[in-house]
Design a protein around this motif. Structure first.
Motif, mmCIF file in Angstrom:
data_model
loop_
_atom_site.group_PDB
_atom_site.id
_atom_site.type_symbol
_atom_site.label_atom_id
_atom_site.label_comp_id
_atom_site.label_asym_id
_atom_site.label_seq_id
_atom_site.Cartn_x
_atom_site.Cartn_y
_atom_site.Cartn_z
ATOM 1 N N UNK A 64 3.008 1.569 -5.184
ATOM 2 C CA UNK A 64 2.562 -0.126 -4.947
ATOM 3 C C UNK A 64 2.406 -0.778 -5.790
ATOM 4 N N UNK A 65 2.221 -0.385 -6.816
ATOM 5 C CA UNK A 65 2.400 -1.572 -7.767
ATOM 6 C C UNK A 65 3.704 -1.905 -8.330
ATOM 7 N N UNK A 66 4.466 -0.733 -8.857
ATOM 8 C CA UNK A 66 6.508 -1.118 -8.952
ATOM 9 C C UNK A 66 6.177 -2.007 -7.877
ATOM 10 N N UNK A 67 5.884 -1.323 -6.533
ATOM 11 C CA UNK A 67 6.751 -2.187 -5.736
ATOM 12 C C UNK A 67 6.163 -3.657 -5.352
ATOM 13 N N UNK A 68 4.580 -3.972 -5.423
ATOM 14 C CA UNK A 68 4.155 -5.352 -5.824
ATOM 15 C C UNK A 68 5.199 -5.667 -6.726
ATOM 16 N N UNK A 69 4.881 -5.374 -7.677
ATOM 17 C CA UNK A 69 5.586 -6.343 -9.312
ATOM 18 C C UNK A 69 6.798 -6.571 -8.805
ATOM 19 N N UNK A 73 0.445 -9.792 6.002
ATOM 20 C CA UNK A 73 1.369 -8.569 5.903
ATOM 21 C C UNK A 73 0.744 -7.554 5.246
ATOM 22 N N UNK A 74 0.654 -6.263 6.223
ATOM 23 C CA UNK A 74 0.775 -5.766 5.180
ATOM 24 C C UNK A 74 2.125 -4.643 4.605
ATOM 25 N N UNK A 75 2.054 -3.792 3.732
ATOM 26 C CA UNK A 75 3.960 -2.872 3.410
ATOM 27 C C UNK A 75 3.211 -1.767 3.176
ATOM 28 N N UNK A 76 3.306 -0.957 4.242
ATOM 29 C CA UNK A 76 3.123 0.852 3.965
ATOM 30 C C UNK A 76 4.274 1.311 3.676
ATOM 31 N N UNK A 77 4.198 1.517 2.222
ATOM 32 C CA UNK A 77 5.651 2.550 1.732
ATOM 33 C C UNK A 77 5.101 3.570 2.465
ATOM 34 N N UNK A 78 6.116 4.322 2.829
ATOM 35 C CA UNK A 78 6.300 5.449 3.306
ATOM 36 C C UNK A 78 6.940 6.752 2.933
ATOM 37 N N UNK A 111 -2.799 -1.681 -3.402
ATOM 38 C CA UNK A 111 -3.151 0.077 -3.961
ATOM 39 C C UNK A 111 -2.634 1.119 -3.324
ATOM 40 N N UNK A 112 -3.598 2.173 -2.945
ATOM 41 C CA UNK A 112 -3.288 3.490 -1.338
ATOM 42 C C UNK A 112 -3.948 2.798 0.173
ATOM 43 N N UNK A 113 -3.176 3.209 0.480
ATOM 44 C CA UNK A 113 -2.967 3.139 1.859
ATOM 45 C C UNK A 113 -4.135 3.593 2.578
ATOM 46 N N UNK A 165 0.716 -0.673 -0.135
ATOM 47 C CA UNK A 165 -0.138 0.111 0.367
ATOM 48 C C UNK A 165 0.569 0.911 0.050
ATOM 49 N N UNK A 166 0.383 2.195 -0.544
ATOM 50 C CA UNK A 166 1.200 3.398 -1.189
ATOM 51 C C UNK A 166 0.515 4.058 -0.304
ATOM 52 N N UNK A 167 2.190 4.930 1.415
ATOM 53 C CA UNK A 167 0.660 5.601 1.981
ATOM 54 C C UNK A 167 1.573 7.316 1.587
ATOM 55 N N UNK A 168 2.315 7.371 0.030
ATOM 56 C CA UNK A 168 2.759 8.401 -0.045
ATOM 57 C C UNK A 168 1.839 9.279 -1.018
#
Length: 235
Positions: free
Chosen positions: A111-116, A178-183, A129-131, A102-105
């Motif tokens: 979110x998509x590029x990191x998930x890939x 697990x949820x990864x929140x990108x900061x 998706x979005x945080x 999830x993109x928190x920025x």
């Protein structure tokens, strides 16, 4: 004219008997009682004010709020963590870890590029998706990895992929996902060499920090499938 006859009566009226006439108005007892009651009220107000000042200096308000206030304060409990046995904590393989990214920025496409990229490293990506609101715009670290007690080892493994990430164990969360929140501090995923070094640290976690919860707050991350219209904004 008798000596008991008041002056000015001209002897028309005579005072008889053995009692002298009352020559002054009667005392007003009602006024005295009213003044007494007012004095009691004033003293009571002064006493009440002094009691309030006493409670202020003690640091409470002297009412039932003082007893109910602790219910509104955050309650802290030690975060669940594996027992320290002197041996490294085993971490699962990426293929055994199911994550949501999830993109928190405010940066789009993270979110998509990191998930890939995480999927290419063997992780099972269930959502992206979005945080959610509790985290959107509030993650200052490179990433915040959120999991329940059952997913702590999986969260530490996922955290090795982002240098400078933080792990949060939510005691109310169920399951091992697990949820990864990108900061905001996120730049890119760790290189394989950096991930290997991060894994050594993750296998020897520091003592658990208290997890604070406030009554009425969300007990979970509240994440949902962000491959929707909202996710299209920046994910």
């Amino acid at each position: 004219m008798s000596m008991l006859t008041p002056s000015g009566m001209g002897g028309k009226y005579r005072v008889t008997g053995n009692a002298y006439p009352r020559m002054r108005p009667p005392r007003r007892r009602g006024k005295f009682i009213a003044v007494l009651i007012a004095a009691v009220v004033v003293l009571g107000l002064f006493g009440w004010g002094a009691l309030q000042l006493y409670h202020v200096f003690r640091g409470d308000d002297g009412s039932t709020k003082a007893s109910s206030a602790p219910q509104d304060r955050p309650s802290c409990a030690p975060a669940p963590t594996p027992a320290h046995t002197g041996k490294p904590v085993p971490l699962p393989q990426p293929a055994q870890v199911t994550i949501g990214v999830y993109n928190a920025t405010t940066r789009g496409g993270l979110a998509k590029s990191t998930a890939d990229q995480l999927a290419s490293r063997g992780f099972k990506v269930a959502k992206f998706g979005n945080a959610p609101d509790p985290y959107d715009g509030k993650v200052t670290a490179a990433a915040l990895v959120v999991a329940g007690p059952a997913g702590e080892a999986a969260a530490r493994e996922a955290g090795t992929m982002v240098s400078g990430s933080q792990v949060k164990i939510d005691p109310h969360r169920k399951g091992s996902t697990v949820d990864v929140m990108i900061g905001n501090a996120f730049g890119k995923l760790a290189t394989p060499a950096e991930a290997a070094q991060n894994r050594i640290t993750a296998q020897n976690p520091p003592p658990a920090k208290p997890v604070c919860t406030t009554p009425g707050t969300d007990k979970g991350t509240g994440t949902s499938d962000k491959g929707t219209a909202k996710a299209a904004k920046k994910s």
